[in-house]
Design a protein around this motif. Structure first.
Motif, short mmCIF file in Angstrom:
data_model
loop_
_atom_site.label_atom_id
_atom_site.label_comp_id
_atom_site.label_asym_id
_atom_site.label_seq_id
_atom_site.Cartn_x
_atom_site.Cartn_y
_atom_site.Cartn_z
N GLN A 1 0.82 -1.20 0.00
CA GLN A 1 0.00 0.00 0.00
C GLN A 1 0.86 1.26 0.00
OE1 GLN A 1 -3.45 0.00 2.65
NE2 GLN A 1 -3.16 -2.19 3.02
N ASP A 2 2.10 1.16 -0.48
CA ASP A 2 3.00 2.31 -0.49
C ASP A 2 2.42 3.47 -1.30
OD1 ASP A 2 4.64 0.61 0.86
OD2 ASP A 2 6.32 0.72 -0.56
N TYR A 3 2.70 4.68 -0.83
CA TYR A 3 2.30 5.87 -1.59
C TYR A 3 3.17 7.06 -1.18
CZ TYR A 3 -0.33 7.05 2.69
OH TYR A 3 -0.70 7.32 3.99
N ASP A 4 3.15 8.07 -1.99
CA ASP A 4 3.67 9.38 -1.61
C ASP A 4 2.75 10.43 -2.22
OD1 ASP A 4 4.35 9.29 -4.28
OD2 ASP A 4 6.32 10.16 -4.00
N GLY A 5 2.90 11.67 -1.78
CA GLY A 5 2.00 12.68 -2.30
C GLY A 5 2.26 14.04 -1.68
N TYR A 6 1.40 14.97 -2.05
CA TYR A 6 1.52 16.33 -1.54
C TYR A 6 0.13 16.95 -1.43
CZ TYR A 6 0.88 17.63 -6.45
OH TYR A 6 0.38 17.76 -7.72
N ASN A 7 0.04 18.00 -0.63
CA ASN A 7 -1.23 18.72 -0.50
C ASN A 7 -0.97 20.21 -0.52
OD1 ASN A 7 -0.30 18.07 2.44
ND2 ASN A 7 -1.70 19.81 2.66
N LEU A 8 -1.93 20.93 -1.02
CA LEU A 8 -1.92 22.39 -1.06
C LEU A 8 -3.23 22.86 -0.46
CD1 LEU A 8 -0.75 25.13 -2.00
CD2 LEU A 8 -1.86 24.70 -4.21
N THR A 9 -3.17 23.65 0.61
CA THR A 9 -4.36 24.03 1.36
C THR A 9 -4.40 25.54 1.56
OG1 THR A 9 -4.22 21.94 2.57
CG2 THR A 9 -5.69 23.62 3.46
N LEU A 10 -5.56 26.12 1.31
CA LEU A 10 -5.81 27.53 1.62
C LEU A 10 -6.79 27.58 2.79
CD1 LEU A 10 -5.51 30.54 1.00
CD2 LEU A 10 -7.47 30.32 -0.57
N GLU A 11 -6.37 28.21 3.89
CA GLU A 11 -7.19 28.28 5.09
C GLU A 11 -7.59 29.72 5.37
OE1 GLU A 11 -6.33 25.97 8.94
OE2 GLU A 11 -5.71 28.02 9.43
N TRP A 12 -8.86 29.91 5.72
CA TRP A 12 -9.39 31.23 6.06
C TRP A 12 -9.89 31.20 7.49
CZ3 TRP A 12 -14.79 33.29 4.31
CH2 TRP A 12 -14.98 34.59 4.82
N GLN A 13 -9.28 32.04 8.36
CA GLN A 13 -9.68 32.12 9.76
C GLN A 13 -10.82 33.13 9.86
OE1 GLN A 13 -7.51 30.49 12.35
NE2 GLN A 13 -9.29 30.72 13.67
N ILE A 14 -12.05 32.64 9.82
CA ILE A 14 -13.22 33.52 9.81
C ILE A 14 -13.37 34.23 11.14
CG2 ILE A 14 -15.72 33.58 9.54
CD1 ILE A 14 -15.47 31.09 7.77
N ALA A 15 -13.18 33.50 12.23
CA ALA A 15 -13.25 34.04 13.58
C ALA A 15 -12.22 33.32 14.43
CB ALA A 15 -14.66 33.86 14.15
N ALA A 16 -12.12 33.69 15.70
CA ALA A 16 -11.10 33.10 16.57
C ALA A 16 -11.26 31.59 16.67
CB ALA A 16 -11.16 33.74 17.95
#
Length: 204
Positions: A153-168
């Protein structure tokens, strides 16, 4: 550790929820030492005997951590061998708010009636804040189970994430993840999510 902030950041190589556990923690700032053990060797699954020790160092935005775990493995209440996991992690948060982290695990599988093997996991993450309420998160990871045939089940990969902090206590994210699997079709995933944090205390 690093990709655990992503809904895709879990694999079968790390224990999470277990029962019959005794846990000890000692904080001597900036060092934290933890140890745990499970004593229920008469049953299989989550009742496997386990020993886990680790230590962490935290100071001025720097975190260093290392841990060792040894766990008996069972099938139908019969002991089949043991697993040994050694892991280390380092992270640093700069004064600008940029955060970087790397983690590695090596896992040895010792079987009584099967061929032994060694696997590993690697996770890295970089978070870059901008425009006050936003973060760009980048990650690269791999998983190797030590199996040398088509069942791997070997794998590799990457992720790209945009996060928006709407409130605390409220944030939302848009994430693209590419996972390249050695023995099966690759995965391409786009996820949109929201997270709400709350703290509830009970007083008697």
């Amino acid at each position: 550790m690093t990709t655990t902030n992503s809904p895709f950041g879990y694999n079968q190589e790390s224990p999470f929820f277990v029962n019959n556990a005794l846990i000890y923690e000692l904080k001597l700032k900036p060092i934290t030492v933890m140890a745990s053990a499970i004593f229920d060797g008469n049953s299989g699954g989550s009742g496997a005997d386990t020993i886990n020790v680790g230590a962490g160092f935290d100071k001025n935005g720097l975190h260093l951590g290392a841990a060792y775990l040894q766990q008996d493995t069972y099938a139908n209440a019969n002991r089949t061998g043991k697993e040994q996991l050694t892991g280390a992690a380092i992270s640093y948060e700069f004064s600008s708010g940029i955060y970087a982290a790397v983690g590695y695990q090596a896992k040895d599988y010792e079987f009584e009636t099967a061929v032994n093997r060694t696997g590993s996991t690697f996770d890295s993450a970089l978070a870059i804040p901008f425009a006050n309420a936003y973060k760009l998160k980048l990650g690269y990871f791999w998983f190797k189970d030590g199996i040398e045939d088509a069942s791997s089940q070997d794998y590799d990969g990457y992720n790209l994430t945009l996060e928006w902090q709407i409130a605390a206590n409220v944030r939302t994210h848009l994430e693209y993840l590419q996972q390249n699997n050695d023995q099966r079709e690759d995965d391409t995933i786009i996820a949109l999510g929201i997270r709400y944090d709350f703290d509830l205390n009970w007083e008697f």
